[in-house]
Every structure is written in structure tokens, then in C-alpha cells.
Design a protein around this motif. Structure first.
Motif, PDB file in Angstrom:
ATOM      1  N   GLU A  67       0.843  -1.187   0.000  1.00 38.24           N
ATOM      2  CA  GLU A  67       0.000   0.000   0.000  1.00 38.24           C
ATOM      3  C   GLU A  67       0.884   1.245   0.000  1.00 38.24           C
ATOM      4  OE1 GLU A  67      -3.917   1.703   2.346  1.00 38.24           O
ATOM      5  OE2 GLU A  67      -3.078  -0.243   2.889  1.00 38.24           O
ATOM      6  N   THR A  68       0.379   2.308  -0.624  1.00 33.93           N
ATOM      7  CA  THR A  68       1.146   3.552  -0.693  1.00 33.93           C
ATOM      8  C   THR A  68       0.536   4.603   0.227  1.00 33.93           C
ATOM      9  OG1 THR A  68      -0.172   4.409  -2.523  1.00 33.93           O
ATOM     10  CG2 THR A  68       1.802   3.144  -3.105  1.00 33.93           C
ATOM     11  N   ASP A  69       1.331   5.624   0.507  1.00 37.71           N
ATOM     12  CA  ASP A  69       0.870   6.812   1.226  1.00 37.71           C
ATOM     13  C   ASP A  69       0.717   7.946   0.224  1.00 37.71           C
ATOM     14  OD1 ASP A  69       0.839   5.802   3.866  1.00 37.71           O
ATOM     15  OD2 ASP A  69       2.999   6.125   4.061  1.00 37.71           O
ATOM     16  N   ASP A  70      -0.206   8.847   0.480  1.00 33.22           N
ATOM     17  CA  ASP A  70      -0.367  10.031  -0.357  1.00 33.22           C
ATOM     18  C   ASP A  70       0.766  11.008  -0.084  1.00 33.22           C
ATOM     19  OD1 ASP A  70      -2.766   8.871  -1.059  1.00 33.22           O
ATOM     20  OD2 ASP A  70      -3.998  10.226   0.141  1.00 33.22           O
ATOM     21  N   ILE A  71       1.254  11.645  -1.141  1.00 28.66           N
ATOM     22  CA  ILE A  71       2.249  12.718  -0.993  1.00 28.66           C
ATOM     23  C   ILE A  71       1.820  13.873  -1.898  1.00 28.66           C
ATOM     24  CG2 ILE A  71       4.211  11.243  -0.364  1.00 28.66           C
ATOM     25  CD1 ILE A  71       5.176  11.465  -3.293  1.00 28.66           C
ATOM     26  N   ASN A  72       2.156  15.076  -1.489  1.00 26.90           N
ATOM     27  CA  ASN A  72       1.908  16.242  -2.337  1.00 26.90           C
ATOM     28  C   ASN A  72       3.053  16.363  -3.326  1.00 26.90           C
ATOM     29  OD1 ASN A  72      -0.320  16.723  -0.794  1.00 26.90           O
ATOM     30  ND2 ASN A  72       0.408  18.638   0.066  1.00 26.90           N
ATOM     31  N   LEU A  73       2.714  16.431  -4.592  1.00 25.50           N
ATOM     32  CA  LEU A  73       3.730  16.637  -5.612  1.00 25.50           C
ATOM     33  C   LEU A  73       4.075  18.118  -5.684  1.00 25.50           C
ATOM     34  CD1 LEU A  73       2.295  14.398  -8.483  1.00 25.50           C
ATOM     35  CD2 LEU A  73       4.231  13.885  -6.976  1.00 25.50           C
ATOM     36  N   PRO A  74       5.300  18.431  -6.119  1.00 19.54           N
ATOM     37  CA  PRO A  74       5.624  19.844  -6.342  1.00 19.54           C
ATOM     38  C   PRO A  74       4.732  20.394  -7.455  1.00 19.54           C
ATOM     39  CG  PRO A  74       7.582  18.433  -6.545  1.00 19.54           C
ATOM     40  CD  PRO A  74       6.393  17.534  -6.439  1.00 19.54           C
ATOM     41  N   LEU A  75       4.508  21.669  -7.463  1.00 22.99           N
ATOM     42  CA  LEU A  75       3.704  22.282  -8.518  1.00 22.99           C
ATOM     43  C   LEU A  75       4.568  22.810  -9.653  1.00 22.99           C
ATOM     44  CD1 LEU A  75       0.948  24.075  -6.400  1.00 22.99           C
ATOM     45  CD2 LEU A  75       0.951  21.783  -7.421  1.00 22.99           C
ATOM     46  N   THR A  76       5.864  22.586  -9.547  1.00 24.78           N
ATOM     47  CA  THR A  76       6.781  22.942 -10.633  1.00 24.78           C
ATOM     48  C   THR A  76       7.606  21.720 -10.999  1.00 24.78           C
ATOM     49  OG1 THR A  76       8.478  23.690  -9.077  1.00 24.78           O
ATOM     50  CG2 THR A  76       6.958  25.365  -9.933  1.00 24.78           C
ATOM     51  N   GLY A  77       7.963  21.651 -12.244  1.00 27.52           N
ATOM     52  CA  GLY A  77       8.793  20.554 -12.733  1.00 27.52           C
ATOM     53  C   GLY A  77       9.402  20.948 -14.055  1.00 27.52           C
ATOM     54  N   LYS A  78       9.817  19.945 -14.814  1.00 28.44           N
ATOM     55  CA  LYS A  78      10.367  20.231 -16.144  1.00 28.44           C
ATOM     56  C   LYS A  78       9.871  19.177 -17.119  1.00 28.44           C
ATOM     57  CE  LYS A  78      14.763  18.008 -15.113  1.00 28.44           C
ATOM     58  NZ  LYS A  78      16.204  18.141 -15.070  1.00 28.44           N
ATOM     59  N   ILE A  79       9.853  19.543 -18.383  1.00 35.62           N
ATOM     60  CA  ILE A  79       9.379  18.630 -19.409  1.00 35.62           C
ATOM     61  C   ILE A  79      10.414  17.541 -19.646  1.00 35.62           C
ATOM     62  CG2 ILE A  79       8.758  18.396 -21.840  1.00 35.62           C
ATOM     63  CD1 ILE A  79       7.518  21.174 -21.702  1.00 35.62           C
ATOM     64  N   HIS A  80       9.994  16.301 -19.491  1.00 37.18           N
ATOM     65  CA  HIS A  80      10.842  15.141 -19.766  1.00 37.18           C
ATOM     66  C   HIS A  80      10.705  14.723 -21.230  1.00 37.18           C
ATOM     67  CE1 HIS A  80      12.881  11.333 -18.847  1.00 37.18           C
ATOM     68  NE2 HIS A  80      12.000  10.778 -19.661  1.00 37.18           N
ATOM     69  N   SER A  81       9.473  14.837 -21.746  1.00 37.26           N
ATOM     70  CA  SER A  81       9.171  14.481 -23.133  1.00 37.26           C
ATOM     71  C   SER A  81       7.875  15.183 -23.527  1.00 37.26           C
ATOM     72  CB  SER A  81       9.011  12.954 -23.234  1.00 37.26           C
ATOM     73  OG  SER A  81       8.730  12.563 -24.551  1.00 37.26           O
ATOM     74  N   PHE A  82       7.648  15.349 -24.831  1.00 42.47           N
ATOM     75  CA  PHE A  82       6.415  15.992 -25.283  1.00 42.47           C
ATOM     76  C   PHE A  82       6.055  15.536 -26.687  1.00 42.47           C
ATOM     77  CE2 PHE A  82       9.735  18.763 -26.834  1.00 42.47           C
ATOM     78  CZ  PHE A  82       9.285  19.195 -28.071  1.00 42.47           C
ATOM     79  N   THR A  83       4.807  15.725 -27.039  1.00 46.77           N
ATOM     80  CA  THR A  83       4.328  15.481 -28.396  1.00 46.77           C
ATOM     81  C   THR A  83       3.239  16.491 -28.711  1.00 46.77           C
ATOM     82  OG1 THR A  83       3.542  13.817 -29.974  1.00 46.77           O
ATOM     83  CG2 THR A  83       2.553  13.774 -27.786  1.00 46.77           C
ATOM     84  N   THR A  84       3.164  16.881 -29.965  1.00 48.27           N
ATOM     85  CA  THR A  84       2.115  17.792 -30.408  1.00 48.27           C
ATOM     86  C   THR A  84       1.031  16.972 -31.084  1.00 48.27           C
ATOM     87  OG1 THR A  84       3.714  19.566 -30.686  1.00 48.27           O
ATOM     88  CG2 THR A  84       1.605  19.823 -31.814  1.00 48.27           C
ATOM     89  N   CYS A  85      -0.212  17.167 -30.651  1.00 48.74           N
ATOM     90  CA  CYS A  85      -1.360  16.426 -31.172  1.00 48.74           C
ATOM     91  C   CYS A  85      -2.119  17.307 -32.162  1.00 48.74           C
ATOM     92  CB  CYS A  85      -2.284  16.024 -30.027  1.00 48.74           C
ATOM     93  SG  CYS A  85      -1.456  15.017 -28.787  1.00 48.74           S
ATOM     94  N   TYR A  86      -2.241  16.812 -33.387  1.00 43.00           N
ATOM     95  CA  TYR A  86      -2.930  17.562 -34.438  1.00 43.00           C
ATOM     96  C   TYR A  86      -4.359  17.079 -34.647  1.00 43.00           C
ATOM     97  CZ  TYR A  86       1.601  19.525 -35.413  1.00 43.00           C
ATOM     98  OH  TYR A  86       2.782  20.186 -35.291  1.00 43.00           O
ATOM     99  N   TYR A  87      -4.702  15.954 -34.048  1.00 46.24           N
ATOM    100  CA  TYR A  87      -6.048  15.402 -34.124  1.00 46.24           C
ATOM    101  C   TYR A  87      -6.509  15.138 -32.696  1.00 46.24           C
ATOM    102  CZ  TYR A  87      -4.671  14.723 -38.920  1.00 46.24           C
ATOM    103  OH  TYR A  87      -4.226  14.932 -40.184  1.00 46.24           O
ATOM    104  N   SER A  88      -7.816  15.183 -32.483  1.00 43.00           N
ATOM    105  CA  SER A  88      -8.301  15.052 -31.116  1.00 43.00           C
ATOM    106  C   SER A  88      -9.689  14.458 -31.084  1.00 43.00           C
ATOM    107  CB  SER A  88      -8.337  16.431 -30.462  1.00 43.00           C
ATOM    108  OG  SER A  88      -8.955  16.369 -29.209  1.00 43.00           O
ATOM    109  N   GLY A  89     -10.034  14.001 -29.898  1.00 42.75           N
ATOM    110  CA  GLY A  89     -11.415  13.643 -29.629  1.00 42.75           C
ATOM    111  C   GLY A  89     -12.207  14.920 -29.410  1.00 42.75           C
ATOM    112  N   GLU A  90     -13.454  14.759 -29.054  1.00 45.60           N
ATOM    113  CA  GLU A  90     -14.374  15.883 -28.938  1.00 45.60           C
ATOM    114  C   GLU A  90     -13.935  16.948 -27.934  1.00 45.60           C
ATOM    115  OE1 GLU A  90     -19.152  16.353 -28.186  1.00 45.60           O
ATOM    116  OE2 GLU A  90     -18.332  14.392 -28.680  1.00 45.60           O
ATOM    117  N   ASN A  91     -13.317  16.534 -26.814  1.00 43.70           N
ATOM    118  CA  ASN A  91     -12.963  17.494 -25.757  1.00 43.70           C
ATOM    119  C   ASN A  91     -12.009  18.582 -26.211  1.00 43.70           C
ATOM    120  OD1 ASN A  91     -14.579  16.226 -23.934  1.00 43.70           O
ATOM    121  ND2 ASN A  91     -12.946  15.160 -22.879  1.00 43.70           N
TER     122      ASN A  91
END
Length: 150
Positions: A67-91
């Protein structure tokens, strides 16, 4: 024919129509993650046994099953990887193209996937500093948190 139905072609007959269904979904043990987003808190998890720290909230360790415990994540970080999406679902159809990112937080062993809201979708790079933002009117879904350039 009502205004919501349209005949696409006649041989064979193909008809287009609206189809709506009410769907009830339970977040079960992940509920705390989603309710915390409405308070501006990004939750992760830490294994009680092996101390692995998850950027993606979970109640049990995927390595040792403890079992795990809850922890608060930092609200800042850095991009490890990314992709640009040109097609999408309805949202997000009106927001294409948009950028999905994997965020790396200091002291956290796994990554967090989210959207980068960056008006031009330009100048995105690996290692780019980002910070979490929270939707003002919570919808209780993963899009209640997103990231912007820091």
C-alpha cells in the motif's frame, strides 16, 4: 426527418444521427486525487515498503504490491518528453494542435502526463520548466490540472 438526422447516402442507406448516453463512472480509490485538484493540490504516492515515489497517483505499488501513502507533488517541474497532437477527440477538437507533456518532478521516481497550455505551441523543449495550474470550475477529470511554461 428531424433536424438531428441526416441521410448520408442511399445505396446502401446510411443515416447519421445523434446518440447520447448517460455514463456513471466511479473513481473509487483514486477519488482523493481528483477531489484534491479542486483545492489546488497535486497528489502522488509513495510506497510504504520500497519508498518508490509515484508522479501518477496509485494506492498500491506496482513493484512490490504494498500500500502507498499520499504525498503532495511539487507544482513545478520540467518537461521530460512531449508530443504535439494535431487530431483530437471531442474534448479538445477546438484546441488542436495541443501539446501533451510528461512532467518530471524533483525527488519523484515516475513521470506525470498532462497538457501544456502554451498559446503558440512554440519553443517547447525537453528540460523546459513548467508549473501546474488548476481549472477554476472543477469537472473532476484529469484536465482539472494542466501546465504552463514557468
Amino acid at each position: 426527418m428531424d433536424r438531428y438526422t441526416r441521410v448520408m447516402k442511399t445505396d446502401p442507406l446510411v443515416k447519421e444521427f445523434d446518440y447520447n448516453i448517460e455514463y456513471i463512472h466511479s473513481y473509487a480509490q483514486d477519488s482523493k486525487f481528483f477531489t484534491s485538484l479542486g483545492m489546488g493540490i497535486l497528489l502522488g504516492s509513495e510506497c510504504k515498503k520500497c519508498n518508490y515515489r509515484y508522479g501518477t497517483y496509485r494506492k498500491y505499488c506496482m513493484f512490490c504490491g504494498s500500500e502507498t501513502d499520499d504525498i503532495n507533488l511539487p507544482l513545478t517541474g520540467k518537461i521530460h518528453s512531449f508530443t504535439t497532437c494535431y487530431y483530437s477527440g471531442e474534448n479538445f477538437i477546438n484546441e488542436t494542435p495541443y501539446t501533451l507533456i510528461l512532467v518530471e518532478f524533483e525527488g519523484i521516481d515516475s513521470l506525470f502526463m498532462s497538457r501544456l497550455v502554451n498559446k503558440e505551441n512554440k519553443n517547447v523543449y525537453i528540460g523546459m520548466p513548467v508549473r501546474a495550474k488548476f481549472r477554476r470550475l472543477q469537472k473532476f477529470d484529469v484536465n482539472d490540472v494542466y501546465f504552463v511554461p514557468a
